[in-house]
Design a protein around this motif. Sequence first.
Motif, short mmCIF file in Angstrom:
data_model
loop_
_atom_site.label_atom_id
_atom_site.label_comp_id
_atom_site.label_asym_id
_atom_site.label_seq_id
_atom_site.Cartn_x
_atom_site.Cartn_y
_atom_site.Cartn_z
N SER A 45 -9.02 -9.99 26.25
CA SER A 45 -8.84 -11.21 26.68
C SER A 45 -10.00 -12.11 26.19
CB SER A 45 -8.68 -11.24 28.27
OG SER A 45 -10.07 -10.79 28.78
N ASN A 46 -10.87 -11.51 25.65
CA ASN A 46 -12.09 -12.00 24.82
C ASN A 46 -12.04 -12.39 23.51
OD1 ASN A 46 -14.18 -12.78 26.88
ND2 ASN A 46 -13.91 -10.63 27.49
N GLN A 47 -10.89 -12.81 22.94
CA GLN A 47 -10.62 -13.07 21.61
C GLN A 47 -11.56 -14.16 20.86
OE1 GLN A 47 -6.56 -13.96 21.75
NE2 GLN A 47 -6.02 -11.70 21.39
N SER A 48 -12.64 -14.97 21.46
CA SER A 48 -13.40 -15.79 20.99
C SER A 48 -14.77 -15.16 21.19
CB SER A 48 -13.30 -17.12 21.72
OG SER A 48 -13.53 -17.10 23.30
N ALA A 49 -14.91 -14.07 21.87
CA ALA A 49 -16.30 -13.59 21.99
C ALA A 49 -16.97 -13.10 20.82
CB ALA A 49 -16.26 -12.38 23.18
N LYS A 50 -18.14 -13.07 20.39
CA LYS A 50 -18.70 -12.57 19.25
C LYS A 50 -18.85 -10.94 19.59
CE LYS A 50 -22.26 -16.14 18.25
NZ LYS A 50 -23.72 -16.24 17.97
N VAL A 51 -18.19 -10.61 18.36
CA VAL A 51 -17.85 -9.17 18.32
C VAL A 51 -18.84 -8.59 17.11
CG1 VAL A 51 -16.51 -7.02 18.22
CG2 VAL A 51 -15.85 -8.95 19.37
N GLN A 76 -6.35 -9.08 13.14
CA GLN A 76 -4.67 -9.26 13.30
C GLN A 76 -4.57 -9.62 14.81
OE1 GLN A 76 -3.22 -5.30 12.94
NE2 GLN A 76 -3.44 -5.20 10.74
N LEU A 77 -5.39 -9.29 16.20
CA LEU A 77 -5.30 -9.51 17.22
C LEU A 77 -5.87 -10.73 17.64
CD1 LEU A 77 -6.49 -5.82 18.40
CD2 LEU A 77 -4.26 -7.04 18.88
N GLY A 78 -6.27 -11.47 16.61
CA GLY A 78 -6.56 -12.95 16.89
C GLY A 78 -8.06 -13.11 17.32
N PHE A 79 -8.93 -12.08 17.14
CA PHE A 79 -10.46 -12.36 17.16
C PHE A 79 -11.04 -13.31 16.18
CE2 PHE A 79 -9.62 -8.81 19.99
CZ PHE A 79 -10.76 -8.88 21.05
N THR A 80 -11.74 -14.45 16.51
CA THR A 80 -12.21 -15.59 15.72
C THR A 80 -13.84 -15.25 15.56
OG1 THR A 80 -12.25 -16.66 17.59
CG2 THR A 80 -10.08 -16.62 16.43
N ASN A 81 -14.53 -14.47 16.38
CA ASN A 81 -15.87 -14.74 16.21
C ASN A 81 -16.43 -13.24 15.94
OD1 ASN A 81 -18.13 -15.89 16.45
ND2 ASN A 81 -17.39 -16.95 18.53
N VAL A 114 -9.77 2.40 19.02
CA VAL A 114 -11.00 1.74 19.29
C VAL A 114 -10.92 0.52 20.22
CG1 VAL A 114 -12.84 0.64 18.12
CG2 VAL A 114 -12.30 2.93 17.35
N VAL A 115 -10.06 -0.12 19.79
CA VAL A 115 -9.74 -1.43 20.58
C VAL A 115 -9.30 -1.07 21.95
CG1 VAL A 115 -8.08 -3.32 20.69
CG2 VAL A 115 -9.20 -3.08 18.56
N PHE A 116 -8.46 -0.07 22.08
CA PHE A 116 -7.81 0.53 23.33
C PHE A 116 -9.00 1.12 24.15
CE2 PHE A 116 -6.41 3.88 26.15
CZ PHE A 116 -5.19 3.31 26.92
#
Length: 324
Positions: A15-21, A40-45, A236-238
Motif C-alpha cells: 500500500s506504499n507505492q510512493s514510498a522510497k524503496v 509493474q506493481l506501480g512503485f514510483t520512487n 520477495v514482494v510477498f
Amino acid sequence: MGSSNHGTTVDSFLSNQSAKVFVAGHRGLVGSAIVRKLQQLGFTNLLLRTHAELDLTRQTDVDAFFAAEKPQFVILAAAKVGGIHANKTYPADFIAINLQIQTNVIDSSYRHGVKKLLFLGSSCIYPKFAPQPITEEALLTGPLEPTNEWYAVAKIAGIKMCQGYRLQHGFDAISGMPTNLYGPYDNFHPENSHVLPALIRRFHEAKVSGAKEVVVWGTGSPLREFLHVDDLADGVVFLMDKYSGLVHVNVGSGKEVTIKELAELVKEVVGFEGELVWDTSKPDGTPRKLMDSSKLAELGWVPKIALKEGLVDTYKWYLENVKQ
C-alpha cells in the motif's frame, strides 16, 4: 501507523507505492527482476545506484547516501557472487566484500529509520550434507560445502545480523534464501556460469555451428531445483508485504528435475537437432539439493512459472541480449 516491535506490520508494503524503496544490486539477475516487479506493481520512487555511483563497501558513502535519501524500504540484493572457480581463487574477496556490503547497508538502514529491510542469501548457507529437503532449521547444523565457505559464512552473518538488530533494536529486518535461480540477466559466460545458463549457451552454439553432438558431464542423475527469477521477485514482494519474523525463509519452487531431464528440455527449447552425449567419467556433484519451502507456502505464496515456460523466456532473452 508503522510496524510495532512485535513484528505485526499494520501498514503494508504494497500500500506504499510512493514510498522510497532502495533496491541494492539492481543490475544483477535478482535485483533487476525485483525492479521489474516493483515497476509493474506501480512503485514510483525506486532508489537505484550503480556501483560507480555508490560503492556499498564504503561505510561513509553508504551512510551519506542513507542520510541524504532516507529510503523507507530496503531490499538487499547486492552481493559478490561467482562459481566454484571464482570462490576458490578469491576467498578473501568473497568474505570481505559481502560482509562489508551487508554490514553497511543493514546498519545504515537501522540508523536512518528504514521501516523494513529484506536481506537475500543463498541456498549455499546450508550444510553440505543437510537432510533433504532442506528446512530453515538446518542452518548451522553441520560443515558447509568447502568450495564456497567464504561466501556462505558472509551470508550466514547477514541472516544473524538481521536477527540481532531485530532482537536488540526491534528493527524489522527479514531474510529470504532463494534456491537456484535462472532467467533474464543471468551469467552466460562460458567458463563461470551455472549449469542452466551453461546448457543454454552450449546447445545454442552447437545449433548455430551445426555440431553433431553436445557432451554433458556426469550421468545426468543428480536432482536440482530451479526457480525463475521473476518468481523470486514475486516472493520477495510477498515477504516484504506479509512476513515479519526472526527466522529466514526459504524461497524455492519445491520441484526437482534431474540434470538429464533439464538437458533434454534445454535441447528441445533451443531446437538443437543433434545428439546429447553423457560423459560418465566426469563427476556428478551432490546427488540432490532441494529446499523445503513449506514455510512460505503456509504463508500463502507459491511460484507461478513452470520450468519449460521459464526456459523459453530465458532463451528468448539470451538470443536478444547475449552477443554471439
